[in-house]
Design a protein around this motif. Structure first.
Motif, PDB file in Angstrom:
ATOM      1  N   ASN A  72      11.414   5.992  -0.765  1.00  0.00           N
ATOM      2  CA  ASN A  72      10.921   7.171  -0.286  1.00  0.00           C
ATOM      3  C   ASN A  72       9.880   6.949   0.829  1.00  0.00           C
ATOM      4  OD1 ASN A  72      12.122   8.345  -2.444  1.00  0.00           O
ATOM      5  ND2 ASN A  72       9.793   8.015  -3.717  1.00  0.00           N
ATOM      6  N   ALA A  73       9.957   7.648   1.952  1.00  0.00           N
ATOM      7  CA  ALA A  73       8.947   7.549   2.923  1.00  0.00           C
ATOM      8  C   ALA A  73       7.747   8.417   2.767  1.00  0.00           C
ATOM      9  CB  ALA A  73       9.589   8.288   4.416  1.00  0.00           C
ATOM     10  N   PRO A  74       6.530   7.849   2.904  1.00  0.00           N
ATOM     11  CA  PRO A  74       5.120   8.464   2.769  1.00  0.00           C
ATOM     12  C   PRO A  74       4.879   9.576   3.542  1.00  0.00           C
ATOM     13  CG  PRO A  74       4.929   6.209   3.765  1.00  0.00           C
ATOM     14  CD  PRO A  74       6.306   6.240   3.639  1.00  0.00           C
ATOM     15  N   ASP A  75       4.155  10.432   3.115  1.00  0.00           N
ATOM     16  CA  ASP A  75       3.761  11.646   3.890  1.00  0.00           C
ATOM     17  C   ASP A  75       2.351  11.553   4.207  1.00  0.00           C
ATOM     18  OD1 ASP A  75       3.012  14.038   4.942  1.00  0.00           O
ATOM     19  OD2 ASP A  75       3.377  15.116   3.316  1.00  0.00           O
ATOM     20  N   PRO A  76       1.883  11.032   5.304  1.00  0.00           N
ATOM     21  CA  PRO A  76       0.566  10.863   5.876  1.00  0.00           C
ATOM     22  C   PRO A  76      -0.326  12.020   5.842  1.00  0.00           C
ATOM     23  CG  PRO A  76       1.875   9.656   7.365  1.00  0.00           C
ATOM     24  CD  PRO A  76       2.842  10.621   6.451  1.00  0.00           C
ATOM     25  N   SER A  77       0.348  13.295   6.045  1.00  0.00           N
ATOM     26  CA  SER A  77      -0.599  14.483   5.859  1.00  0.00           C
ATOM     27  C   SER A  77      -1.306  14.606   4.612  1.00  0.00           C
ATOM     28  CB  SER A  77       0.456  15.744   6.310  1.00  0.00           C
ATOM     29  OG  SER A  77       1.211  16.118   5.243  1.00  0.00           O
ATOM     30  N   THR A  78      -0.578  13.981   3.452  1.00  0.00           N
ATOM     31  CA  THR A  78      -1.292  14.249   2.197  1.00  0.00           C
ATOM     32  C   THR A  78      -1.866  12.883   1.614  1.00  0.00           C
ATOM     33  OG1 THR A  78       0.660  13.469   1.119  1.00  0.00           O
ATOM     34  CG2 THR A  78       0.546  15.865   1.737  1.00  0.00           C
ATOM     35  N   GLY A  82       0.866  -1.304  -0.117  1.00  0.00           N
ATOM     36  CA  GLY A  82       0.102  -0.036  -0.033  1.00  0.00           C
ATOM     37  C   GLY A  82       0.852   1.141   0.128  1.00  0.00           C
ATOM     38  N   THR A  83       1.362   1.783   1.271  1.00  0.00           N
ATOM     39  CA  THR A  83       2.064   2.872   1.166  1.00  0.00           C
ATOM     40  C   THR A  83       3.482   2.849   0.512  1.00  0.00           C
ATOM     41  OG1 THR A  83       2.878   2.336   3.512  1.00  0.00           O
ATOM     42  CG2 THR A  83       0.976   3.662   3.504  1.00  0.00           C
ATOM     43  N   GLY A  84       3.944   1.606   0.387  1.00  0.00           N
ATOM     44  CA  GLY A  84       5.293   1.496  -0.360  1.00  0.00           C
ATOM     45  C   GLY A  84       4.888   1.792  -1.898  1.00  0.00           C
ATOM     46  N   PHE A  85       3.902   1.629  -2.435  1.00  0.00           N
ATOM     47  CA  PHE A  85       3.481   2.079  -3.857  1.00  0.00           C
ATOM     48  C   PHE A  85       2.942   3.546  -3.830  1.00  0.00           C
ATOM     49  CE2 PHE A  85       3.545  -2.149  -5.973  1.00  0.00           C
ATOM     50  CZ  PHE A  85       4.118  -1.935  -7.166  1.00  0.00           C
ATOM     51  N   LEU A  86       2.381   3.937  -2.846  1.00  0.00           N
ATOM     52  CA  LEU A  86       1.934   5.432  -2.657  1.00  0.00           C
ATOM     53  C   LEU A  86       3.142   6.192  -2.848  1.00  0.00           C
ATOM     54  CD1 LEU A  86      -0.459   6.635   0.160  1.00  0.00           C
ATOM     55  CD2 LEU A  86       1.746   7.952  -0.299  1.00  0.00           C
ATOM     56  N   ALA A  87       4.176   6.041  -2.090  1.00  0.00           N
ATOM     57  CA  ALA A  87       5.454   6.836  -2.053  1.00  0.00           C
ATOM     58  C   ALA A  87       6.518   6.301  -3.180  1.00  0.00           C
ATOM     59  CB  ALA A  87       5.840   6.934  -0.739  1.00  0.00           C
ATOM     60  N   ASN A  88       6.281   5.470  -3.729  1.00  0.00           N
ATOM     61  CA  ASN A  88       7.391   4.878  -4.580  1.00  0.00           C
ATOM     62  C   ASN A  88       6.610   4.291  -5.995  1.00  0.00           C
ATOM     63  OD1 ASN A  88      10.048   4.772  -2.613  1.00  0.00           O
ATOM     64  ND2 ASN A  88       8.201   3.970  -1.747  1.00  0.00           N
ATOM     65  N   PRO A  89       6.459   5.217  -6.783  1.00  0.00           N
ATOM     66  CA  PRO A  89       5.772   5.055  -8.044  1.00  0.00           C
ATOM     67  C   PRO A  89       6.675   3.709  -8.805  1.00  0.00           C
ATOM     68  CG  PRO A  89       5.991   7.221  -7.904  1.00  0.00           C
ATOM     69  CD  PRO A  89       6.855   6.661  -6.809  1.00  0.00           C
ATOM     70  N   ASP A  90       7.776   3.705  -8.712  1.00  0.00           N
ATOM     71  CA  ASP A  90       8.900   2.729  -9.339  1.00  0.00           C
ATOM     72  C   ASP A  90       9.214   1.584  -8.329  1.00  0.00           C
ATOM     73  OD1 ASP A  90      10.339   4.457  -7.686  1.00  0.00           O
ATOM     74  OD2 ASP A  90      11.963   4.583  -9.129  1.00  0.00           O
ATOM     75  N   LEU A  91       7.976   1.132  -7.553  1.00  0.00           N
ATOM     76  CA  LEU A  91       8.687   0.295  -6.416  1.00  0.00           C
ATOM     77  C   LEU A  91       9.383  -1.058  -6.828  1.00  0.00           C
ATOM     78  CD1 LEU A  91       8.600  -0.205  -3.348  1.00  0.00           C
ATOM     79  CD2 LEU A  91       6.288  -1.477  -3.586  1.00  0.00           C
ATOM     80  N   PRO A  92       8.765  -1.741  -7.977  1.00  0.00           N
ATOM     81  CA  PRO A  92       9.378  -2.969  -8.482  1.00  0.00           C
ATOM     82  C   PRO A  92      10.902  -2.720  -9.016  1.00  0.00           C
ATOM     83  CG  PRO A  92       7.318  -2.754  -9.442  1.00  0.00           C
ATOM     84  CD  PRO A  92       7.394  -1.386  -8.842  1.00  0.00           C
ATOM     85  N   PRO A 123       9.241  11.293  -5.885  1.00  0.00           N
ATOM     86  CA  PRO A 123      10.249  11.036  -6.966  1.00  0.00           C
ATOM     87  C   PRO A 123      10.512   9.636  -7.408  1.00  0.00           C
ATOM     88  CG  PRO A 123      11.238  11.424  -4.818  1.00  0.00           C
ATOM     89  CD  PRO A 123       9.980  11.619  -4.615  1.00  0.00           C
ATOM     90  N   THR A 124      10.929   9.205  -8.718  1.00  0.00           N
ATOM     91  CA  THR A 124      11.455   7.962  -8.937  1.00  0.00           C
ATOM     92  C   THR A 124      12.902   7.940  -8.874  1.00  0.00           C
ATOM     93  OG1 THR A 124      11.526   8.611 -11.211  1.00  0.00           O
ATOM     94  CG2 THR A 124       9.364   7.473 -10.460  1.00  0.00           C
ATOM     95  N   LEU A 125      13.573   6.713  -9.077  1.00  0.00           N
ATOM     96  CA  LEU A 125      14.848   6.634  -9.217  1.00  0.00           C
ATOM     97  C   LEU A 125      15.419   7.387 -10.102  1.00  0.00           C
ATOM     98  CD1 LEU A 125      15.460   2.723  -8.538  1.00  0.00           C
ATOM     99  CD2 LEU A 125      16.131   4.658  -6.836  1.00  0.00           C
TER     100      LEU A 125
END
Length: 351
Positions: A330-336, A310-320, A349-351
């Motif tokens: 990237n660390a997710p920002d819960p405030s947003t 969940g939050t892994g993909f939320l904050a990392n569009p390029d997770l794979p 950001p992506t790599l």
């Protein structure tokens, strides 16, 4: 193993990192999907499979205000831009279809009546346009109303496929309508939809039968959360519930079963993954709190076939790509998480 392919229903996934459904409340007025949502999902098209945020199968059932719908033609047409954007990037996407049941507040739904399996309210308050309000006590659905709800799920599935989606995930988790029938803490009915496990599961099975008939079982997944106490949920025997559902689901030949393994609040503790694995013969997807290493181990050991992040993909569009490279996340920002606009949505950001 995380980077290996997987046959999931009618789809061949290039990897086993799925994007879990995440409510983000970015829909436009009228519960309409939009270009910003299309950009967000397309950014994450490298996921083995994207599962969208929960999407309303009927009007008057919003739990969040800016959640999207799939119950009219305008919404169906608007969703096409999302499916097309993901497919243009080589991705695969299922729509999660959903009825909030007692989590839908009249203050978010122009005064529409709130319904559930039984007349039991969720504890606490909900955000509405006029501020926080207490959850209302729902009206218990009459048995003769249930076929109409079943048809709403089937019609939503048809619309999702018409909009270009590869399939749908039926939302049976997190204290929404189907889950309200499944668990004995929220279902106190004494008719054919309450009491025994078979009766409490009847609504779910009728929905699955209708949705599978509408679009084919290989395009249908199901999400369950036998332990999660979110939305004031509890069951007296979550392991028995898991075992019964896992066994019975084999007859539907679904694309996958998506199981949330824990409780958001840590109130209910058990190990449901081995129980599901023992009884369910299809593709089993695990979710909640996995990092890449634990996910890899779970797949290598045969506990799971894929893991949803969940939050892994939320904050990392390029997770794979990050997982394959062993790169930092990237660390997710819960405030947003639930704020409008692009900030914290399409600007990671992506790599």
């Amino acid at each position: 193993m995380l980077s290996s392919s997987l046959q999931l229903g009618a789809l061949t996934l290039p990897n086993r990192l799925l994007m879990a459904p995440l409510t983000r409340t970015r829909a436009s007025a009228g519960h309409m999907p939009n270009a910003l949502m299309a950009e967000y999902y397309a950014q994450r098209a490298s996921a083995g499979l994207i599962i969208t945020e929960c999407t309303m199968v009927a009007p008057g059932t919003s739990a969040f205000g800016a959640d999207p719908g799939i119950y009219d033609e305008a919404q169906t047409q608007a969703w096409k831009q999302v499916a097309d954007a993901v497919h243009a990037k080589g991705g695969r996407i299922f729509m999660q279809i959903w009825h909030a049941g007692r989590a839908a507040h009249p203050g978010l739904n122009d005064g529409a009546e709130t319904v559930s399996a039984s007349a039991l309210a969720i504890e606490g308050e909900v955000h509405t346009p006029t501020g926080k309000q207490a959850h209302v006590t729902p009206r218990a659905l009459r048995a003769e109303e249930i076929p109409g709800l079943v048809r709403a799920y089937a019609e939503a599935a048809r619309r999702a496929v018409a909009a270009g989606f590869d399939g749908v995930e039926v939302h049976g988790a997190n204290g929404y309508l189907i889950d309200q029938f499944l668990r004995d803490g929220s279902n106190q009915r004494d008719d054919a939809y309450g009491g025994s496990l078979a009766h409490r599961a009847r609504f779910l099975f009728e929905v699955l039968e209708a949705v599978c008939a509408a679009i084919g079982s290989q395009r249908v997944g199901l999400r369950l959360s036998p332990l999660n106490s979110y939305n004031s949920m509890k069951d007296s025997d979550p392991l028995a519930l898991t075992a019964y559902l896992a066994e019975q689901l084999n007859r539907f030949d679904l694309a996958y079963l998506h199981l949330m393994r824990a409780d958001f609040f840590g109130l209910q503790k058990a190990d449901v993954i081995p129980v599901a694995r023992q009884h369910y013969k299809g593709v089993l997807v695990g979710n909640m709190g996995y990092d890449a290493e634990e996910a890899q181990r779970a797949i290598e050991m045969g506990q799971l076939d894929a893991v949803a992040f969940g939050t892994g993909f939320l904050a990392n569009p390029d997770l794979p790509q990050r997982v394959a490279a062993g790169a930092a996340w990237n660390a997710p920002d819960p405030s947003t998480f639930y704020t409008p606009g692009a900030k914290g949505y399409t600007d990671y950001p992506t790599l």
